[in-house]
Design a protein around this motif. Sequence first.
Motif, PDB file in Angstrom:
ATOM      1  N   ILE A 251      60.078  15.834 -21.425  1.00  6.76           N
ATOM      2  CA  ILE A 251      60.661  16.489 -22.584  1.00  6.76           C
ATOM      3  C   ILE A 251      59.596  17.332 -23.275  1.00  6.76           C
ATOM      4  O   ILE A 251      58.541  16.828 -23.665  1.00  6.76           O
ATOM      5  CB  ILE A 251      61.217  15.444 -23.560  1.00  6.76           C
ATOM      6  N   VAL A 252      59.860  18.616 -23.388  1.00 10.59           N
ATOM      7  CA  VAL A 252      58.911  19.511 -24.040  1.00 10.59           C
ATOM      8  C   VAL A 252      59.189  19.555 -25.539  1.00 10.59           C
ATOM      9  O   VAL A 252      58.280  19.466 -26.356  1.00 10.59           O
ATOM     10  CB  VAL A 252      59.020  20.933 -23.443  1.00 10.59           C
ATOM     11  N   ASP A 253      60.439  19.697 -25.894  1.00 13.07           N
ATOM     12  CA  ASP A 253      60.764  19.789 -27.314  1.00 13.07           C
ATOM     13  C   ASP A 253      62.177  19.237 -27.533  1.00 13.07           C
ATOM     14  O   ASP A 253      63.009  19.256 -26.622  1.00 13.07           O
ATOM     15  CB  ASP A 253      60.673  21.239 -27.792  1.00 13.07           C
ATOM     16  N   VAL A 254      62.405  18.769 -28.732  1.00 17.26           N
ATOM     17  CA  VAL A 254      63.704  18.202 -29.092  1.00 17.26           C
ATOM     18  C   VAL A 254      64.140  18.810 -30.415  1.00 17.26           C
ATOM     19  O   VAL A 254      63.335  18.918 -31.329  1.00 17.26           O
ATOM     20  CB  VAL A 254      63.608  16.662 -29.259  1.00 17.26           C
ATOM     21  N   ARG A 255      65.383  19.218 -30.491  1.00 19.51           N
ATOM     22  CA  ARG A 255      65.927  19.651 -31.782  1.00 19.51           C
ATOM     23  C   ARG A 255      67.106  18.755 -32.115  1.00 19.51           C
ATOM     24  O   ARG A 255      68.201  18.950 -31.591  1.00 19.51           O
ATOM     25  CB  ARG A 255      66.348  21.114 -31.710  1.00 19.51           C
ATOM     26  N   PRO A 256      66.883  17.753 -32.952  1.00 16.87           N
ATOM     27  CA  PRO A 256      67.998  16.862 -33.303  1.00 16.87           C
ATOM     28  C   PRO A 256      68.986  17.572 -34.214  1.00 16.87           C
ATOM     29  O   PRO A 256      68.591  18.360 -35.080  1.00 16.87           O
ATOM     30  CB  PRO A 256      67.314  15.707 -34.027  1.00 16.87           C
ATOM     31  N   GLU A 257      70.260  17.327 -34.007  1.00 18.19           N
ATOM     32  CA  GLU A 257      71.289  17.921 -34.862  1.00 18.19           C
ATOM     33  C   GLU A 257      72.195  16.823 -35.383  1.00 18.19           C
ATOM     34  O   GLU A 257      72.819  16.106 -34.613  1.00 18.19           O
ATOM     35  CB  GLU A 257      72.109  18.944 -34.081  1.00 18.19           C
TER      36      GLU A 257
ATOM     37  N   GLY B 258      77.085   7.022 -31.957  1.00 13.38           N
ATOM     38  CA  GLY B 258      77.698   7.824 -32.995  1.00 13.38           C
ATOM     39  C   GLY B 258      77.711   9.240 -32.501  1.00 13.38           C
ATOM     40  O   GLY B 258      77.531   9.483 -31.314  1.00 13.38           O
ATOM     41  N   VAL B 259      77.938  10.162 -33.395  1.00 18.26           N
ATOM     42  CA  VAL B 259      77.977  11.545 -32.940  1.00 18.26           C
ATOM     43  C   VAL B 259      76.684  12.239 -33.329  1.00 18.26           C
ATOM     44  O   VAL B 259      76.505  12.683 -34.442  1.00 18.26           O
ATOM     45  CB  VAL B 259      79.210  12.275 -33.491  1.00 18.26           C
ATOM     46  N   PHE B 260      75.791  12.288 -32.399  1.00 14.92           N
ATOM     47  CA  PHE B 260      74.460  12.849 -32.608  1.00 14.92           C
ATOM     48  C   PHE B 260      74.149  13.724 -31.416  1.00 14.92           C
ATOM     49  O   PHE B 260      74.387  13.335 -30.281  1.00 14.92           O
ATOM     50  CB  PHE B 260      73.448  11.698 -32.706  1.00 14.92           C
TER      51      PHE B 260
ATOM     52  N   MET C 257      72.282  17.158 -25.243  1.00 17.28           N
ATOM     53  CA  MET C 257      72.642  15.752 -25.033  1.00 17.28           C
ATOM     54  C   MET C 257      73.488  15.313 -26.220  1.00 17.28           C
ATOM     55  O   MET C 257      73.079  15.412 -27.347  1.00 17.28           O
ATOM     56  CB  MET C 257      71.385  14.905 -24.935  1.00 17.28           C
ATOM     57  N   GLY C 258      74.655  14.828 -25.940  1.00 19.53           N
ATOM     58  CA  GLY C 258      75.568  14.452 -27.013  1.00 19.53           C
ATOM     59  C   GLY C 258      76.522  15.578 -27.311  1.00 19.53           C
ATOM     60  O   GLY C 258      76.544  16.548 -26.583  1.00 19.53           O
ATOM     61  N   PRO C 259      77.353  15.510 -28.358  1.00 23.14           N
ATOM     62  CA  PRO C 259      77.446  14.404 -29.301  1.00 23.14           C
ATOM     63  C   PRO C 259      78.250  13.206 -28.803  1.00 23.14           C
ATOM     64  O   PRO C 259      78.375  12.241 -29.537  1.00 23.14           O
ATOM     65  CB  PRO C 259      78.154  15.053 -30.494  1.00 23.14           C
TER      66      PRO C 259
END
Lengths: 176, 421
Positions: free
Chosen positions: B64-70, B51-53, B42-44
């Motif tokens: 949602i099982v897991d999220v890895r934000p970048e 913004g760019v996320f 999802m994103g950026p």
Amino acid sequence: MAAAKNIDELSPAHKQVASHLQGKFGKRLLETSSFRGDLTYVVSPQDWLEVLTYCRDAEELRFDRLDSLLGNHFPEREDQPFEVIAHLVSIPHTTRIRIKTRLAEGETLPTVTGVWPSASFDERETWEMFGVVFEGHPNLTRLLTVPDFDGYPLRKDFPLQGRVGGRIRWNFKGEI
Amino acid sequence: MSAPLEEKVEQRTRPTLEELKERKARNRQRVSDNAEVMTISMGPHHPSTHGVFRMDLDLDGEVIVDVRPEVGNLHRGMEKLAESKTYHQIIPLTDRLHYVVSFSQNEGYCEAVEKLMGIEVPERAKYIRSMCHEMCRIANHIIWLGFLVMDLGAITFQQITFREREYIMDLWEMLTGARLTHSFARIGGVAKDIPDGFREKMAAALEVIPKRMAEYDRLIRNNRIFLARGKDVGIFTSEDCAAWRVTGPTLRAAGCPRDLRKDEPFAAYDQLDFNVCVEYEADVIARYVLRMNEIYESIKIIKQCLDEMPDGPVIAEDAFHVIPPKKDVLRSSAAMIQDFVQVFRGPQVPKGEVYKAVETSQGELAFYIVSDGSPKPQRLRITTPCFYHCQAMQPLLQGEMLADIVGIFCGVDVCLGSCDR
């Protein structure tokens, strides 16, 4: 560094913290200093995890939040050029404390993500900017720079301008 | 006019930490053991990420099982850049951290430098700083509400909130000459005194904004969609907040009355009379109610600042650390020499390291400065609240539904410029 004589100028809450930590760890606190009301301790890398865990868990201290964890580089110090600095906050007591450790090139530090999960991004940033490896970190990958960035940008010998390391290889095949 | 928000607060329950945890566990959808996990990105460029996320989402159906934000797409190397500039030259850099509340970032940096140098700020400058902080808070919370409601599906509302933010922007323009990145704080005070006619314009704006707030309230408060998408969504207890360093309105909406304006007063907050708003339900609606109450408190603070502001200079008289006011530079030779020295060589700084945190409208912003005695910092670390808010997306989103991501993400208030530095 300012010596322990400045300890007398501390606020009463800080004095309690200082006397408690001094009683518990004694000689293992390598340096104690205070500047403008900030209390700083230096510990060895071996004691890093133990001191931080104790600061969180002890009932008198209750430093329940890691406010920031960051690195610093002093190239003029020959044997231990790197510093890792943790700022702790106690929400119930509204006190702050700074705990540092000094590292040689290539020396590793145990991760504190098990104590405060918020340290994860901080440790990733410190690793990518200074090259300090945190052992046991679940995902020690580049955070702010591109995945194939070469070099450690916040080290003092890294140039401010130029094309060192910042080149993006478009045919990069690694893990992103 | 509809009833003020305070009435609604009384009707709301005050769940304990255990109740909140239980509620959170109940809300979270159970992920089946043999679920087929699908990973999507999802994103950026997603419009709701402000913004760019980018987030890597592991999904089981819509859960949602897991999220890895970048993060890092906006990384500009500000900390490295700051090491090559004198303390005065860093002030415009801090504007670019969070462009909606530039003054708060300026002021936080200046507070840290003043702590390092031991400068006493004049009283009038302190009051102007507090006033500007609250102007930032009003503008940010209003614009936040617009984005939140836009993310939940009502695009027109965002246009309405920009109309009210314009009052604050006009005030900024009058006060500083710029609308967005105004670099108004200086080491030792602020750049200018308040101009003629500012008080009247401010009074007019503070007259209008509560009326418009009541209008928002009427539009949203009983809106079925808003309540359904916000109630018990994105619960984050005060324990979680401490573990993940989530601060500001999100922490206060979880029942923890932590506000640096009270706990470690900076600017003139120790002389001002205001309440710390607290909510207890820790969901998106609680964050909304809390922010709206904070706007009312901010209005109160600004009125107090303008009434109680003492006369006097707006910048400290300190030949070693401070750039003198421009009108003195053109008339007295001593001030001219001081100006030259400050601009070309920089301030005289003692050796040492300081850490100073201030409360901005997102949360606790902290600056760590190490000085080696030269006019440039040896190391400047900017600890921004948004950095940790992005990180906290992982525990916040686990177990929630895919469609709630936008509401939760906006609910904690993230600015990627501030996150990536």
